[in-house]
Design a protein around this motif. Structure first.
Motif, PDB file in Angstrom:
ATOM      1  N   GLU A  82      53.069  32.191  45.937  1.00 60.47           N
ATOM      2  CA  GLU A  82      53.295  33.545  46.426  1.00 60.47           C
ATOM      3  C   GLU A  82      54.478  34.217  45.735  1.00 60.47           C
ATOM      4  O   GLU A  82      54.463  35.408  45.456  1.00 60.47           O
ATOM      5  CB  GLU A  82      53.558  33.465  47.937  1.00 60.47           C
ATOM      6  CG  GLU A  82      53.524  34.800  48.637  1.00 60.47           C
ATOM      7  CD  GLU A  82      54.068  34.686  50.049  1.00 60.47           C
ATOM      8  OE1 GLU A  82      53.732  33.700  50.736  1.00 60.47           O
ATOM      9  OE2 GLU A  82      54.846  35.578  50.447  1.00 60.47           O
ATOM     10  N   ALA A 218      45.460  42.567  38.785  1.00 60.59           N
ATOM     11  CA  ALA A 218      45.001  41.651  39.842  1.00 60.59           C
ATOM     12  C   ALA A 218      44.447  40.363  39.223  1.00 60.59           C
ATOM     13  O   ALA A 218      44.705  39.259  39.711  1.00 60.59           O
ATOM     14  CB  ALA A 218      43.928  42.326  40.696  1.00 60.59           C
ATOM     15  N   ARG A 221      47.340  38.272  37.699  1.00 65.57           N
ATOM     16  CA  ARG A 221      48.077  37.553  38.747  1.00 65.57           C
ATOM     17  C   ARG A 221      47.244  36.372  39.273  1.00 65.57           C
ATOM     18  O   ARG A 221      47.756  35.279  39.490  1.00 65.57           O
ATOM     19  CB  ARG A 221      48.427  38.517  39.893  1.00 65.57           C
ATOM     20  CG  ARG A 221      49.137  37.895  41.071  1.00 65.57           C
ATOM     21  CD  ARG A 221      50.524  37.357  40.705  1.00 65.57           C
ATOM     22  NE  ARG A 221      51.091  36.539  41.776  1.00 65.57           N
ATOM     23  CZ  ARG A 221      51.865  35.474  41.600  1.00 65.57           C
ATOM     24  NH1 ARG A 221      52.196  35.065  40.395  1.00 65.57           N
ATOM     25  NH2 ARG A 221      52.343  34.809  42.625  1.00 65.57           N
ATOM     26  N   ALA A 222      45.933  36.619  39.447  1.00 62.78           N
ATOM     27  CA  ALA A 222      45.071  35.539  39.947  1.00 62.78           C
ATOM     28  C   ALA A 222      45.095  34.355  38.982  1.00 62.78           C
ATOM     29  O   ALA A 222      45.191  33.195  39.393  1.00 62.78           O
ATOM     30  CB  ALA A 222      43.644  36.048  40.125  1.00 62.78           C
ATOM     31  N   GLN A 322      41.698  32.251  49.855  1.00 61.00           N
ATOM     32  CA  GLN A 322      42.291  33.544  50.237  1.00 61.00           C
ATOM     33  C   GLN A 322      42.349  34.497  49.040  1.00 61.00           C
ATOM     34  O   GLN A 322      42.058  35.681  49.146  1.00 61.00           O
ATOM     35  CB  GLN A 322      43.710  33.338  50.771  1.00 61.00           C
ATOM     36  CG  GLN A 322      43.727  32.795  52.192  1.00 61.00           C
ATOM     37  CD  GLN A 322      45.070  32.179  52.553  1.00 61.00           C
ATOM     38  OE1 GLN A 322      46.032  32.241  51.781  1.00 61.00           O
ATOM     39  NE2 GLN A 322      45.140  31.556  53.720  1.00 61.00           N
ATOM     40  N   MET A 323      42.705  33.929  47.872  1.00 64.87           N
ATOM     41  CA  MET A 323      42.911  34.776  46.697  1.00 64.87           C
ATOM     42  C   MET A 323      41.599  35.303  46.113  1.00 64.87           C
ATOM     43  O   MET A 323      41.571  36.324  45.426  1.00 64.87           O
ATOM     44  CB  MET A 323      43.649  33.970  45.628  1.00 64.87           C
ATOM     45  CG  MET A 323      44.345  34.812  44.594  1.00 64.87           C
ATOM     46  SD  MET A 323      45.026  33.747  43.340  1.00 64.87           S
ATOM     47  CE  MET A 323      43.553  33.169  42.531  1.00 64.87           C
ATOM     48  N   SER A 324      40.519  34.571  46.390  1.00 62.30           N
ATOM     49  CA  SER A 324      39.246  34.936  45.757  1.00 62.30           C
ATOM     50  C   SER A 324      38.841  36.370  46.108  1.00 62.30           C
ATOM     51  O   SER A 324      38.253  37.071  45.288  1.00 62.30           O
ATOM     52  CB  SER A 324      38.152  33.945  46.158  1.00 62.30           C
ATOM     53  OG  SER A 324      37.967  33.973  47.551  1.00 62.30           O
ATOM     54  N   ASP A 325      39.219  36.836  47.301  1.00 66.51           N
ATOM     55  CA  ASP A 325      38.846  38.193  47.698  1.00 66.51           C
ATOM     56  C   ASP A 325      39.400  39.235  46.729  1.00 66.51           C
ATOM     57  O   ASP A 325      38.707  40.194  46.388  1.00 66.51           O
ATOM     58  CB  ASP A 325      39.362  38.488  49.113  1.00 66.51           C
ATOM     59  CG  ASP A 325      38.462  37.847  50.153  1.00 66.51           C
ATOM     60  OD1 ASP A 325      37.268  37.612  49.832  1.00 66.51           O
ATOM     61  OD2 ASP A 325      38.942  37.548  51.263  1.00 66.51           O
ATOM     62  N   ALA A 326      40.670  39.033  46.296  1.00 63.09           N
ATOM     63  CA  ALA A 326      41.289  40.005  45.373  1.00 63.09           C
ATOM     64  C   ALA A 326      40.508  40.056  44.069  1.00 63.09           C
ATOM     65  O   ALA A 326      40.330  41.133  43.480  1.00 63.09           O
ATOM     66  CB  ALA A 326      42.747  39.600  45.098  1.00 63.09           C
ATOM     67  N   VAL A 327      40.026  38.899  43.623  1.00 62.79           N
ATOM     68  CA  VAL A 327      39.268  38.860  42.363  1.00 62.79           C
ATOM     69  C   VAL A 327      37.892  39.491  42.560  1.00 62.79           C
ATOM     70  O   VAL A 327      37.451  40.316  41.744  1.00 62.79           O
ATOM     71  CB  VAL A 327      39.131  37.397  41.868  1.00 62.79           C
ATOM     72  CG1 VAL A 327      38.222  37.312  40.651  1.00 62.79           C
ATOM     73  CG2 VAL A 327      40.508  36.822  41.553  1.00 62.79           C
ATOM     74  N   GLU A 329      37.070  41.699  44.611  1.00 61.43           N
ATOM     75  CA  GLU A 329      37.208  43.144  44.792  1.00 61.43           C
ATOM     76  C   GLU A 329      37.143  43.862  43.446  1.00 61.43           C
ATOM     77  O   GLU A 329      36.550  44.913  43.311  1.00 61.43           O
ATOM     78  CB  GLU A 329      38.552  43.445  45.465  1.00 61.43           C
ATOM     79  CG  GLU A 329      38.532  44.719  46.284  1.00 61.43           C
ATOM     80  CD  GLU A 329      39.730  44.751  47.227  1.00 61.43           C
ATOM     81  OE1 GLU A 329      40.661  45.499  46.904  1.00 61.43           O
ATOM     82  OE2 GLU A 329      39.735  43.993  48.224  1.00 61.43           O
ATOM     83  N   VAL A 330      37.757  43.260  42.440  1.00 58.05           N
ATOM     84  CA  VAL A 330      37.743  43.867  41.098  1.00 58.05           C
ATOM     85  C   VAL A 330      36.417  43.589  40.403  1.00 58.05           C
ATOM     86  O   VAL A 330      35.829  44.473  39.779  1.00 58.05           O
ATOM     87  CB  VAL A 330      38.892  43.277  40.236  1.00 58.05           C
ATOM     88  CG1 VAL A 330      38.898  43.890  38.835  1.00 58.05           C
ATOM     89  CG2 VAL A 330      40.242  43.477  40.912  1.00 58.05           C
TER      90      VAL A 330
END
Ligand code: CMC
Length: 435
Positions: A82, A218, A221-222, A322-327, A329-330
């Motif tokens: 984080e 995004a 960062r991922a 948790q992080m997969s959502d940010a990816v 989304e793009v």
């Protein structure tokens, strides 16, 4: 009688032995004095696959597999993922502390300085078949680096060691990206020193005719978080190979090529590739129950599930989920993630998996995220090897500086034929043909 001892009675002789217990372990060599007869070699431990053998003392990575805890140098993986960047974490692994602002600037500059590869490395890579697996190209090229840096054999010299570490951490993204570009028939892209470690890797992978590649923040960062999560994992198969090969005092490029080879296997770093193949084979949610049934019948494994050490949810898998959502989304949500979530849901409720403590491991989600980021499946183990390089190097140096370490050389229990004579007729026939 001191409390921290283990008393063993040898029923073959009736003799008793007191063995010291330190840090929850007994020294295996103490067993050697337990002999049935005076000329007996002494007792050994039989431990195929090192199921219960500590091969070193380490200060780098702590795992509590039952409680799902992972820490680098004492810092929880969740906080590192984080709050910090991959290069800070690589510094932490190698030097033992997080860098201050000045140290980070210097470290980033030095790593960046070493991102380029010799032109002959490019020619070397050109020699691979057009369809060569990128991981095969990656590990061979890392091995080839030892011929470019013969000074790397001075493993007792701290400055030389750290120079090789900078070279390796700097160059692994370049070699990884070039393996991909070669397999695609695309020209190699020069490193862009204005970009972050992850951003530059994305540029070397995907830059086409544009003057400057600008990574999506995004996704950048991922990828950085994925690098942090994969940077070290104590004494796994690849790290054990790094230490084992390094214990012969070979240069770090040769040792790291061996560690990368270990990582290539489907039960280790190749598992995320296997997860994707499995999800593709399942295809739709409707096919999930039938697939689970097959696995339970012993026809194949649920890839991305189970771990030698974690007997609860792998903390890295939780962060990635948790992080997969940010990816997504793009990049958009694929059909495979829906299948994966259903597979996970059913498996976590099924007694077969629950009773064997089989939970999703890091590879269950990393493959899905890599795929969403448009990395080809064959690149998955290579993406694992890039950050793991920093962990391998930290473990390698710790091994070299540990006065208790020697060349790694396990024992065996010989179960083959007893001594026997070579039949005379065959010997004579062989002798006649070589005359
Ligand atoms: N699917 C179905 N059954 C499994 C699985 C699985 N993925 N993993 C283990 N089992 C069963 C196994 O059949 C055995 O059952 P039984 O007791 O009835 O014979 C029991 O669970 C114990 O298995 P094991 O093979 O003794 O366990 P291990 O500690 O030797 O294996 C493992 C660990 C990771 C190799 C294994 O769980 C596996 O093959 N998983 C799938 C591959 C995978 O996802 N690998 C990535 C590992 S994480 C990345 C890394 O850190 O490198």
């Amino acid at each position: 009688m001191p409390q921290d001892t283990l008393t063993i009675t040898d029923n073959r002789t009736g003799k008793q032995y007191d063995i010291p217990v330190t840090d929850g372990a007994i020294p295996a060599l103490a067993l050697r004095k337990i002999k049935a007869t005076p000329d007996d070699f002494g007792l050994m431990c039989y431990d195929p696959a090192f199921m219960n053998t500590a091969s070193c003392r380490s200060r780098i990575t702590y795992i509590d597999g039952d409680r799902g805890i992972l820490r680098y140098r004492g810092y929880p993986i969740e906080q590192l993922a984080e709050r910090r960047s991959f290069l800070e974490v690589a510094y932490l692994l190698v030097f033992g502390e997080l860098p201050d602002a000045g140290q980070l600037t210097a470290w980033t500059e030095q790593v960046t300085l070493h991102t380029m590869v010799h032109e002959n490395i490019k020619k070397f890579m050109d020699g691979f078949q057009y369809d060569a697996h990128p991981m095969g190209m990656f590990l061979s090229t890392i091995g080839a680096l030892s011929t470019f840096y013969p000074d790397a054999k001075h493993i007792g010299d701290v400055e030389s060691r750290h120079l090789q570490m900078l070279r390796l951490i700097g160059k692994v993204p370049t070699i990884a990206a070039y393996a991909y570009r070669h397999s695609m028939g695309l020209p190699y892209v020069m490193p862009d020193n204005d970009l972050s470690y992850a951003g530059n890797f994305l540029s070397m992978m995907y830059k086409m005719a544009e003057a400057k590649y600008r990574p999506n923040p995004a996704l950048e960062r991922a990828l950085d978080v994925l690098f942090i999560l994969h940077a070290d994992h104590e004494q796994n198969c690849g790290t054990n190979a790094m230490r084992g090969i390094g214990s012969s005092q070979v240069d770090p490029y040769s040792a790291l090529a061996g560690a990368a080879a270990a990582l290539y296997g489907p039960l280790h770093g190749g598992a995320n590739e296997a997860v994707l193949l499995m999800l593709n084979e399942i295809g739709t949610i409707a096919n999930v129950p039938a697939f689970i049934k097959k696995v339970k019948a012993g026809e194949g494994r649920l890839m991305g599930f189970g771990h030698r050490v974690y007997k609860s949810y792998d903390p890295r898998a939780r962060i990635l989920k948790q992080m997969s959502d940010a990816v997504f989304e793009v990049q958009g949500r694929s059909q495979l993630i829906t299948v994966a979530l259903e597979l996970e849901r059913i498996a976590l409720e099924d007694d077969y998996f629950v009773s064997r403590k089989l939970y999703p491991n890091v590879d269950f989600y990393s493959g899905l995220i890599y795929q969403a980021m448009k990395f080809p499946v064959a690149m998955f183990p290579v993406l694992f090897a890039i950050p793991r390089t920093s962990g391998w190097l930290a473990q390698w140096e710790e091994m070299l500086l540990d006065p208790e370490q020697k060349i790694a050389r396990p024992r065996q229990i010989y179960v083959g034929e007893g001594t026997r004579d070579v039949p005379r007729a065959a010997t004579e026939a062989a002798a006649r043909t070589t005359r």
